[in-house]
Design a protein around this motif. Structure first.
Motif, PDB file in Angstrom:
ATOM      1  N   SER A  83     -10.082  11.905  46.419  1.00 29.21           N
ATOM      2  CA  SER A  83     -11.208  11.644  45.532  1.00 29.21           C
ATOM      3  C   SER A  83     -11.045  12.347  44.182  1.00 29.21           C
ATOM      4  O   SER A  83     -11.634  11.926  43.187  1.00 29.21           O
ATOM      5  N   ALA A  84     -10.263  13.417  44.161  1.00 28.11           N
ATOM      6  CA  ALA A  84      -9.998  14.080  42.885  1.00 28.11           C
ATOM      7  C   ALA A  84      -9.136  13.178  42.004  1.00 28.11           C
ATOM      8  O   ALA A  84      -9.289  13.155  40.782  1.00 28.11           O
TER       9      ALA A  84
ATOM     10  N   ILE B 198     -15.972  11.659  38.069  1.00 28.39           N
ATOM     11  CA  ILE B 198     -15.830  11.857  39.513  1.00 28.39           C
ATOM     12  C   ILE B 198     -17.127  11.492  40.233  1.00 28.39           C
ATOM     13  O   ILE B 198     -17.123  10.778  41.231  1.00 28.39           O
TER      14      ILE B 198
ATOM     15  N   VAL C 298     -19.711  18.475  43.423  1.00 28.58           N
ATOM     16  CA  VAL C 298     -19.013  18.169  42.175  1.00 28.58           C
ATOM     17  C   VAL C 298     -19.413  19.162  41.086  1.00 28.58           C
ATOM     18  O   VAL C 298     -20.364  19.933  41.248  1.00 28.58           O
TER      19      VAL C 298
ATOM     20  N   PRO D 167     -13.268  18.088  43.909  1.00 29.47           N
ATOM     21  CA  PRO D 167     -14.600  17.746  44.427  1.00 29.47           C
ATOM     22  C   PRO D 167     -14.530  17.653  45.948  1.00 29.47           C
ATOM     23  O   PRO D 167     -13.454  17.443  46.501  1.00 29.47           O
TER      24      PRO D 167
ATOM     25  N   PRO E 185     -11.600   8.826  42.305  1.00 22.66           N
ATOM     26  CA  PRO E 185     -12.886   9.067  42.974  1.00 22.66           C
ATOM     27  C   PRO E 185     -13.399   7.844  43.721  1.00 22.66           C
ATOM     28  O   PRO E 185     -13.860   7.959  44.862  1.00 22.66           O
TER      29      PRO E 185
END
Lengths: 979, 281
Positions: free
Chosen positions: A315-316, A377, A352, A411, A319
């Motif tokens: 997800s970094a 993000i 986040v 995140p 995202p």
């Protein structure tokens, strides 16, 4: 011969034009308009399409009522710059796949391998932007890790338009297994562990194995004893199976002198075992820790499952894709529970950075590979979980967002799924499964590509433009929906398979080897595995993490029926081998054995590590801040803090009503306030319901990780109690997201938190049923001056709770109901402001986080849920982040009605209002229930006032506050009002 | 007439009619179970049938009297919501469908079902002419919107008889009703607008968000075909069948309780499904 055609579809009057333009403008681009055109690039080899066919295809891909389209002609419109964003080769292209299926249906012929439809977006930018700004805009519209972006000025666009691009994967590898020499000195071994095996073809390292020297020695010795060199398939396979992700080495390893069995067995599993023994006949657990999810009793007929996963690293990087694969991945943990549970509720959680900030950090030196902004993000992960749940028809009522700048580099994305299934089909318990020797290994769902192999490091080095993207996977929820439907709505109940598991981390190398434990062996024919594109090496096929796949054990006599059913549901299914009882994991590729390892070595051969902890120095709080003069202003400031204010924009873009079980949803009351817990019916004919809640206190971790864990457990439980769910029906799940877990200080905090989990869980007798950990949430990179920068997340524990409501018609929501109702505070308030939202707001840390008398709480919670079930309560809401006044404000805002309360005691007003003492609730009741309620609650309940008027009025010994509820509502809803 | 809340589907079921409903599934349709449940509560049995089993002739459309396209995300809304599924129907089942429409049968499309029916041209179907005349565009806000809305019938029809209002969820990314002025006029003239979005107090939404959640022309939430046999609507009454499925039920419960009144088991939304069953009874 390739035939390529390009169809461009455009709205006559685009309804989203304004929103899209505003959004891009809000990100700082001074554009006038941003139009978008949907582009389909159709590439075939075996046959071309006639003009008439192409026109009809255009008609089927567009809606002539509101859209126009062009075939092999550029869209002509007014603009300054054209930016086309498509996918890089090998990235899942769902829209392209759907378009292909529509065309196939129309021409009554399937596309051949190598033929495809590729989707892209063509943006027309109106407004003059500098070259730099255009580049930035291109990166905002696409993500360089998964997208190809082409920019043309109006002049170069001309009448011809954009160039036609076919992002086909071209691989030139020799698909064979290679032998790996481990007779190297330690330095070279360490490099193999860190950077990977050297590829014979390219001479490049293949990407990290994450094997340490000790483990590599063990592997070397194993093969030395066998008298042969290992293959790359074997090394890669061991690296996957022994990874932190699969074996949870930090939770499994002996720690210090007092925990020889490690944290998991000592703190988590032991707690559950103890509770199950103590509860005896009243044990609610059916399947814990051993399966893809945990399962508890719903009623005599049904069980419910729960599992929460994290998907942080992907997800970094991407995202949207990371969060999407996170949620559809955990759905498969439900489908893969027992013989297959039906996913019925999704939950989420995002940690986040502040989306108003834009920290400049890079993954590489010299300003290379910048991190994505917190806003980007947040938008991406919100959309990813949304698309995953919405497209899968699974309601997503429950979730949270937590903001802290320490999450900017990494995140945290939590994704969870609850499933429902009958406990038995009359002949067997559906929560048990066992592959039997002779069963066929069947892989179903999507095809295998290079997705997810070796994660980000590898992908950032792959520079060949024809290489497929491997860093991140993009989920395909519809392929999975088809797979899910055919399994849990059809195949399971026909008894067509003996075992099933998800293909998650490590792909089939892990899923097949894991299932092989059930029968003690497997024999895999790797060349049978269907691939997305030719040219993949056997080790890649074996460990690929391509999504939407599951592995099943199908008895030979059921195979035809199974394959026929899946064919009719258009779910690809392939026999890739046989389960055996040979005690070995044997893998063949085109007739030669490329892997042959004893299962005992594969699963239990990894060397034991002994972890040592060293408690970090205690935090010394500075002098206490003084009480502010204008408490009403402070209240409003706290109410509008990002961790406290409304994030309703997320709740309403997540379908939380599908499956028809909405009872207490994500927003409650006329004033629409986000609650702490949700309640959902999962069996239409039953009056029971499933309550879900969550507890998270990252701001307590550095001060007192033990109490932090207790706070998480208490809060997750308390959310359910406030709905009327009895404590005895509640189970919990742990998700540890730690940082720098090779550091003895961090390990000491981890140990304290794990002990807190044990004490909290056994204290409340709420068993852990499932958990997951992610131990290295650290960002290591550079600032713009090439200085190394490390950003570690605060040690974060998420506790998720699940409980069974005996009768949803008795449930209560959080909103104050009617004028004249009585307001009670349940529980006392202590001066415990360490890590509180109030102290954080003041920039102060504090030394004492809330503690808890669990024995007293147990009795309080039982009495309160009992009072709710006896119709004595009109509303209930737990006091959590932000303290008493924030809870009162939310109850009033939700009810769109005022409250007049008086709070006694000598405590400093700000402490009284903002202390986050656990175990408390705000409860409102009808006046005629006063006697029975007070009798039920005893001394725990303090009558503090009435529901009345239009203001929240609070009177204390030395203060008096009166704020219109409408003003509180505005403050509560403003921060994310524009999202 | 109120029932006690402890009674549930099965125990409250009225006499079941012999006519059966066919509920389409497959490719990402996802509301088939609750739709079947709603019909079942109202007294009509239904078979959930995968579209491929109709194409493979394992089931016949003509064995049924009600055809339902339920809610969902067929093909993930790719190439336009409902479009790809409609193409699959058109390319494989068109003759069965037109035959079905010739008889005295009903068709219901909810949410994704509406989108499919619109793409198939089953609504509005002026003069039995099945072409695309209306569209459900992306919501004005550009994202999926899940919230409870209030809708009211614009005309009395077999579908809306006796319904004062329906309060139920919408949950869609593409529900923004759009058509030409001429088509809108014909819809009005022929009384084909089934439901419109309105405010809590029943005044028209007048396009105002969130009462009109998606920007629909003339607040249109649902329409019927010209012959009245097809109803297509965006909101989901089948997701709020029970009293406890309503957004504000905990407040309503308190109000009823203070008046010593019983809390009903069903929501008023069930009237729509009762109307369907009544048509066949």
């Amino acid at each position: 011969m390739a035939y390529v055609h390009r169809i461009e579809v455009q709205y006559k009057n685009d309804p989203r034009l304004e929103v899209r333009t505003d959004r891009i403008r809000s990100l700082g681009f001074s554009i006038e308009k941003l139009h978008v055109v949907d582009v389909y690039t159709i590439s075939t080899n075996t046959r071309d399409f006639s003009a008439e066919e192409l026109r009809e295809i255009g008609n089927q891909l567009a809606n002539p009522v509101v859209q126009t389209f062009t075939v092999d002609k550029a869209t002509i419109t007014y603009f300054d710059t054209a930016i086309e964003v498509g996918f890089l080769p090998g990235v899942t292209d769902n829209v392209g796949t759907t378009a292909r299926q529509t065309i196939e249906d129309y021409i009554h012929r399937k596309f051949e391998p190598g033929e495809a439809v590729y989707s892209s977006h063509l943006y027309f930018v109106c407004g003059k932007l500098s070259a730099d700004a255009l580049q930035n805009l291109a990166v905002t519209l696409g993500n360089p890790l998964i997208n190809r972006v082409h920019i043309k000025s109006r002049e170069s666009y001309g009448t011809k338009g954009m160039d036609i691009i076919v992002p086909i994967v071209e691989l030139h590898e020799l698909p064979a297994a290679e032998l790996v020499d481990l007779d190297l000195d330690d330095q070279d071994l360490i490099r193999i562990g860190k950077e990977g095996i050297i590829d014979c073809e390219t001479g490049q390292r293949r990407g990290p194995l994450a094997l340490d020297l000790d483990q590599l020695h063990t592997i070397r010795d194993y093969f030395a004893k066998k008298g042969r060199k290992p293959t790359d398939v074997e090394i890669e396979s061991l690296a996957q199976t022994w990874s932190e992700h699969c074996k949870h080495t930090i939770f499994a390893s002996p720690m210090d002198d007092d925990m020889p069995k490690g944290l998991y067995k000592t703190c988590i599993q032991a707690a559950t075992n103890k509770i199950r023994v103590e509860k005896g006949e009243n044990d609610i657990c059916l399947s814990v820790f051993s399966d893809n999810s945990g399962g508890i009793i719903f009623d005599d007929q049904y069980l419910v499952t729960h599992k929460v996963e994290t998907h942080n690293s992907p997800s970094a990087l991407d995202p949207f894709g990371g969060a999407l694969t996170g949620i559809v991945g955990v759905n498969r943990d439900t489908i893969g529970f027992g013989l297959g549970a039906k996913p019925c509720i999704n939950i989420y959680g995002f940690c986040v950075g502040d989306p108003k900030t834009n920290p400049i950090l890079y993954r590489g030196k010299d300003k290379s590979n910048p991190i994505l902004s917190p806003r980007r993000i947040l938008d991406g992960v919100v959309a990813g979980v949304g698309v995953g749940g919405n497209c899968s028809g699974i309601p997503t009522p429950q979730g949270f967002v937590w903001f802290d700048d320490r999450y900017v580099g990494k995140p945290l994305v939590f994704a969870g799924t609850v499933g429902i299934m009958p406990r038995s089909d009359g002949t067997r318990n559906l929560y048990e499964k066992r592959a039997i020797p002779g069963d066929l290994i069947v892989m179903i769902g999507g095809r295998v590509g290079k997705d997810g192999i070796h994660g980000a490091t590898f992908s950032s080095e792959a520079l060949d433009p024809g290489s497929p993207v491997t860093a991140v996977q993009i989920g395909d929820p519809i392929t999975q929906k088809k797979l899910s439907d055919v399994l849990v709505k059809e195949a399971r109940d026909c008894g067509l398979y003996n075992s099933i598991t998800d293909n998650g981390a490590g792909g089939i190398s892990c899923s097949v080897a894991e299932m092989a434990k059930e029968c003690n062996g497997c024999h895999v024919l790797l060349d049978k595995v269907p691939v997305k594109y030719p040219g993949m090496a056997p080790w890649e096929i074996w460990i690929s993490e391509s999504q939407e796949r599951m592995t099943l054990a199908v008895p030979p006599e059921k195979l035809d029926e199974f394959m026929e059913l899946l064919r009719r549901r258009e779910v690809e299914a392939t026999v890739i081998g046989t389960f055996t009882d040979s005690g070995r994991c044997v893998v063949e590729f085109h007739g030669s054995v490329v892997m042959d390892i004893e299962l005992s070595f594969l699963h239990d051969g990894l060397p034991v590590k002994h972890l040592l902890t060293q408690p970090p120095a205690l935090i010394t709080p500075g002098p206490e801040p003084r009480c502010p003069d204008h408490l009403d202003e402070t209240i409003k400031a706290i109410l509008s803090r990002m961790n406290i204010c409304s994030k309703e924009f997320i709740s309403i873009q997540y379908d939380h009503t599908v499956q028809g079980g909405h009872v207490i949803g994500p927003v409650q009351g006329l004033g629409r306030v986000q609650g702490m817990a949700t309640l959902t019916k999962v069996i239409s004919a039953s009056k029971k319901g499933v309550g879900l809640s969550q507890g998270i206190f990252p701001s307590y971790s550095e001060i007192d990780p033990y109490q932090m864990a207790i706070a998480c457990i208490d809060t997750a439980i308390r959310g359910l109690i406030a709905l009327g769910i009895p404590l005895e029906t509640i189970a919990i799940l742990d998700n540890f997201c730690w940082c720098s877990s090779d550091d003895p200080g961090r390990l000491a905090q981890l140990k304290s938190a794990a002990v807190g989990c044990y004490d909290g869980s056994t204290g409340f007798k709420t068993p852990f049923i499932s958990g997951k950990d992610s131990m290295f949430n650290d960002f290591s990179g550079f600032d713009e001056h090439n200085n190394p920068v490390k950003v570690s997340v605060p040690p974060t524990l998420l506790v998720s709770s699940i409980g069974i409501h005996p009768d949803v018609t008795k449930a209560v929501s959080l909103d104050a109901k009617l004028e004249g109702d009585l307001v009670y505070l349940i529980g006392e308030t202590h001066v415990e402001l360490g890590g509180s939202e109030y102290y954080t707001h003041l920039g102060y840390c504090g030394g004492i986080v809330p503690g808890l008398d669990i024995v007293a709480m147990k009795s309080r919670y039982q009495r309160l849920s009992g009072a709710i079930l006896h119709d004595l309560v009109a509303s209930a809401f737990p006091v959590t982040h932000g303290g008493l006044v924030i809870a009162l404000a939310k109850v009033a805002i939700a009810g769109k009605i005022g409250m007049d309360v008086t709070i006694s005691g000598d405590m400093r007003p700000d402490y009284l209002l903002f202390s986050e003492t656990l175990g408390r609730f705000i409860v409102t009741i009808a006046p005629d229930k006063k006697r029975s309620f007070e009798l039920a609650m005893g001394s725990d309940a303090t009558l503090i006032g009435r529901v009345t008027g239009k203001n929240l009025q609070i009177t204390g010994k030395a203060f008096r506050i009166s704020i219109p509820v409408s003003e509180l509502e505005t403050v509560y809803k403003k921060p994310f009002g524009g999202y | 007439m109120t029932r006690t809340i402890s009674s549930h589907a099965g125990t409250t079921r009225q006499d079941v009619i012999t006519e059966k409903a066919l509920i389409m599934s497959g490719y990402g349709i996802n509301s088939e179970l609750e739709t079947k449940d709603a019909l079942s509560r109202a007294g009509m049995d239904a078979d959930i049938v995968h579209i491929n089993d109709l194409i493979d002739r394992k089931y016949q459309m003509t064995d049924y009297r009600l055809l339902v396209f339920p809610g969902g995300f067929s093909y993930g809304d790719d190439t336009g919501a409902g479009n790809a599924y409609a193409n699959r129907v058109r390319n494989n089942l068109w003759n069965d469908l037109t035959e079905f429409l010739e008889d005295d049968n009903l068709v219901l499309g909810i949410c994704n079902g509406f989108q499919i029916l619109a793409n198939l041209g089953l609504v509005p179907a002026f003069d039995k002419h099945y072409k695309r005349d209306i569209a459900l565009m992306p919501n004005r806000k550009g994202v999926l919107e899940c919230r409870y809305v209030t809708i009211k019938p614009a005309h009395e029809s077999l579908w809306t008889k006796g319904i004062e209002r329906i309060v139920c969820p919408v949950s869609h990314g593409e529900g923004n009703f759009s058509c030409s002025k001429e088509i809108l006029q014909r819809l009005k003239n022929q009384k084909m607008i089934a439901f419109t979005y309105c405010r809590d107090d029943m005044r028209p939404a007048d396009g105002e968000y969130p009462y009109n959640p998606n920007g629909s022309t003339a607040d249109i939430a649902g329409i019927t075909s010209a012959d009245g046999k097809v109803l297509a609507m965006m909101p989901h009454p089948e997701r709020a069948m029970e009293f406890v499925n309503q957004y504000d039920w905990t407040l309503q419960k308190e109000k009823l309780r203070r008046k010593q009144l019983l809390v009903p088991a069903e929501s008023l939304n069930m009237k729509l499904f009762h109307n369907i069953v009544e048509y066949f009874r």
